[in-house]
Design an enzyme around this catalytic site. Structure first.
Site, PDB file in Angstrom:
ATOM      1  N   ARG A 267       0.841  -1.190   0.000  1.00 28.62           N
ATOM      2  CA  ARG A 267       0.000   0.000   0.000  1.00 28.62           C
ATOM      3  C   ARG A 267       0.878   1.243   0.000  1.00 28.62           C
ATOM      4  NH1 ARG A 267      -4.748  -1.766   4.360  1.00 28.62           N
ATOM      5  NH2 ARG A 267      -5.382  -3.637   3.221  1.00 28.62           N
ATOM      6  N   ARG A 282       2.193   1.087  10.196  1.00 32.83           N
ATOM      7  CA  ARG A 282       1.699   1.506   8.885  1.00 32.83           C
ATOM      8  C   ARG A 282       2.867   1.476   7.902  1.00 32.83           C
ATOM      9  NH1 ARG A 282      -3.096   3.899   8.222  1.00 32.83           N
ATOM     10  NH2 ARG A 282      -3.180   4.392  10.448  1.00 32.83           N
ATOM     11  N   GLU A 354      -6.391  -1.041  15.439  1.00 31.34           N
ATOM     12  CA  GLU A 354      -7.010  -1.981  14.499  1.00 31.34           C
ATOM     13  C   GLU A 354      -6.041  -3.088  14.091  1.00 31.34           C
ATOM     14  OE1 GLU A 354      -8.269  -2.232   9.834  1.00 31.34           O
ATOM     15  OE2 GLU A 354      -8.193  -0.241  10.762  1.00 31.34           O
ATOM     16  N   SER A 357     -10.246  -6.003   9.941  1.00 32.73           N
ATOM     17  CA  SER A 357     -11.461  -5.352   9.472  1.00 32.73           C
ATOM     18  C   SER A 357     -12.243  -6.383   8.674  1.00 32.73           C
ATOM     19  CB  SER A 357     -11.113  -4.138   8.603  1.00 32.73           C
ATOM     20  OG  SER A 357     -12.265  -3.401   8.264  1.00 32.73           O
ATOM     21  N   ARG A 396       0.903  -6.656  12.531  1.00 31.03           N
ATOM     22  CA  ARG A 396       0.289  -6.018  13.696  1.00 31.03           C
ATOM     23  C   ARG A 396       0.091  -7.025  14.831  1.00 31.03           C
ATOM     24  NH1 ARG A 396      -3.700  -1.001  12.024  1.00 31.03           N
ATOM     25  NH2 ARG A 396      -2.254  -0.051  10.535  1.00 31.03           N
TER      26      ARG A 396
END
Length: 432
Positions: A267, A282, A354, A357, A396
């Site tokens: 990403r 991130r 988070e 999801s 994560r």
């Protein structure tokens, strides 16, 4: 992607649902485009019918030796041919314009999704585990990893720039162990609401159509990495897994399809300037175990709960406290009808972050992909429903293990569930 016929029949509901998403009404504009397109189609069909009739009349006129009438009809056919060509070109332009307009409209939220503008309006559904401080002054994961000499951001910076990391030794093995545990749990024979997923290895490079099918294109091109020869690097295995059913008509007996894959993900983090600049939260490249389900419309909501339970089960197995949040309309993803975010406790940040999801997308993606199934009772061909979720984000999860199992001496206690994957190792110490 929406069916313009559905919008025509449900214009008020469509606009009201867009309002819940914080968007202006669009039905009037879309229906005006649709009306112009249909008017052109009617004119085109009339011209085609007249051309066919005139062509037959030419033969009759020539048979009757009426050359004047035949010549007149031939001139009419030539004129109709030009008008039809223009009408067909207009039809292609109208269709492209309609598809372009529909392609950037987000999915509509289900009724039970709370209204809101951002994450502050999300609703907590449940919690598991008690957030604790494993040491008096918990460190963040990058402090722990660098202290052990097993997490190297400086070398990654030299090789690739910001938002990359090099893991080595026992910490690299721990990340692999976490992914293996996840895959073993998800691919175990179905037991109630857990397991039953089939593992896949999928392409990491996809074509435009695949990224379009899951809703990543055209609206979110800047969030993706693009190669010079026209491929997109997947932001998640959702893209590859979901597109496995594109342009197919499945038998209902094949549903539900439950798929999982452990892949690198890429990403650009185009909108993340200044956010989580330290550490692994991130990054441009990370790994994730993805869950994807293909279902009938009647079973997709229950499948959403099941998928979320599978993601939560991993955190429970690892003893990591978490909370599950129902996202509000302003915080949901583009393709989602309803989303649960699972947030794991990070004592080093003194916050929940988070880690998964899980979304149900209805027929939003399947319409873009042309993915359908045949109802075994009615034989009707219908669009499938698609779901996707993280089961979990591996990096994560590594962060969560490091922070929740950190020890006073700077080592990391390995959760019991991971020790078989670590050759029986119980603790990670400096240089391991």
């Amino acid at each position: 992607m929406f069916d313009i016929k559905w919008i025509r029949d449900n214009a008020a509901l469509f606009d009201a649902s867009l309002k819940r998403r914080g968007l202006e009404p669009l039905s009037a504009k879309l229906l005006a485009m649709d009306e112009a397109r249909r008017a052109n189609l009617t004119t085109l069909q009339d011209a085609q019918s007249r051309r066919n009739a005139a062509s037959k009349e030419i033969g009759k006129a020539k048979g009757a030796k009426d050359e004047a009438l035949a010549a007149k009809l031939m001139a009419e056919v030539a004129d109709l041919k030009n008008r039809i060509a223009g009408g067909e070109e207009q039809e292609r332009a109208d269709t492209a314009a309609m598809e372009a307009a529909l392609a950037v409209i987000p999915n509509l939220p289900l009724a039970e999704v709370p209204d809101g503008k951002d994450a502050g309006d999300n609703t907590e559904v449940r919690r598991w585990g008690e957030p604790k401080k494993p040491v008096a002054a918990p460190k963040q994961h990058f402090e722990i990893g660098e202290g052990l000499g097993l997490m190297d951001f400086e070398s990654a910076q030299k090789i690739s720039g910001a938002r990359f990391v090099v893991l080595k030794g026992a910490l690299s093995r721990l990340e692999r162990a976490i992914a293996q545990l996840m895959l073993d749990m998800h691919t175990a024979p179905a037991n109630g609401r857990l397991g039953g997923y089939t593992e896949y290895q999928v392409p990491l490079l996809v074509r435009d159509a695949a990224a379009y099918g899951t809703g990543n294109l055209p609206k979110f091109a800047e969030d993706l990495f693009h190669t010079e020869n026209g491929f997109w690097l997947i932001p998640t295995a959702e893209v590859s897994l979901t597109n496995l059913v594109r342009e197919q008509i499945l038998d209902e007996s094949q549903l539900p399809m439950r798929m999982t894959a452990w892949t690198p993900c890429f990403r650009s983090e185009a909108g993340a300037a200044g956010r989580d600049t330290r550490g692994m939260i991130r990054q441009h490249q990370f790994s994730k175990v993805e869950l994807v389900s293909i279902t009938t419309p009647e079973t997709s909501i229950d499948e959403h709960e099941r998928m979320t339970a599978n993601a939560e089960a991993v955190l429970q197995r690892l003893g990591l406290p978490y909370r599950t949040m129902l996202l509000c309309t302003g915080d949901m993803g583009f393709a989602s009808q309803k989303t649960y975010d699972i947030e794991v406790w990070l004592p080093g940040q003194d916050a929940y972050r988070e880690i998964s999801s899980c979304s149900v997308c209805g027929d939003f993606q399947s319409r873009r992909m042309g993915a359908r199934y045949r109802d075994k009772a009615t034989k009707e061909v219908r669009h499938v429903h698609t779901l996707n979720g993280s089961g979990l984000a591996v990096g994560r999860t590594l962060i969560a293990v490091m922070e929740n199992y950190q020890q006073d001496d700077g080592s990391i206690l390995i959760p019991e569930a991971l020790r078989p994957y670590m050759g029986g190792m119980e603790r990670i110490v400096r240089g391991a």
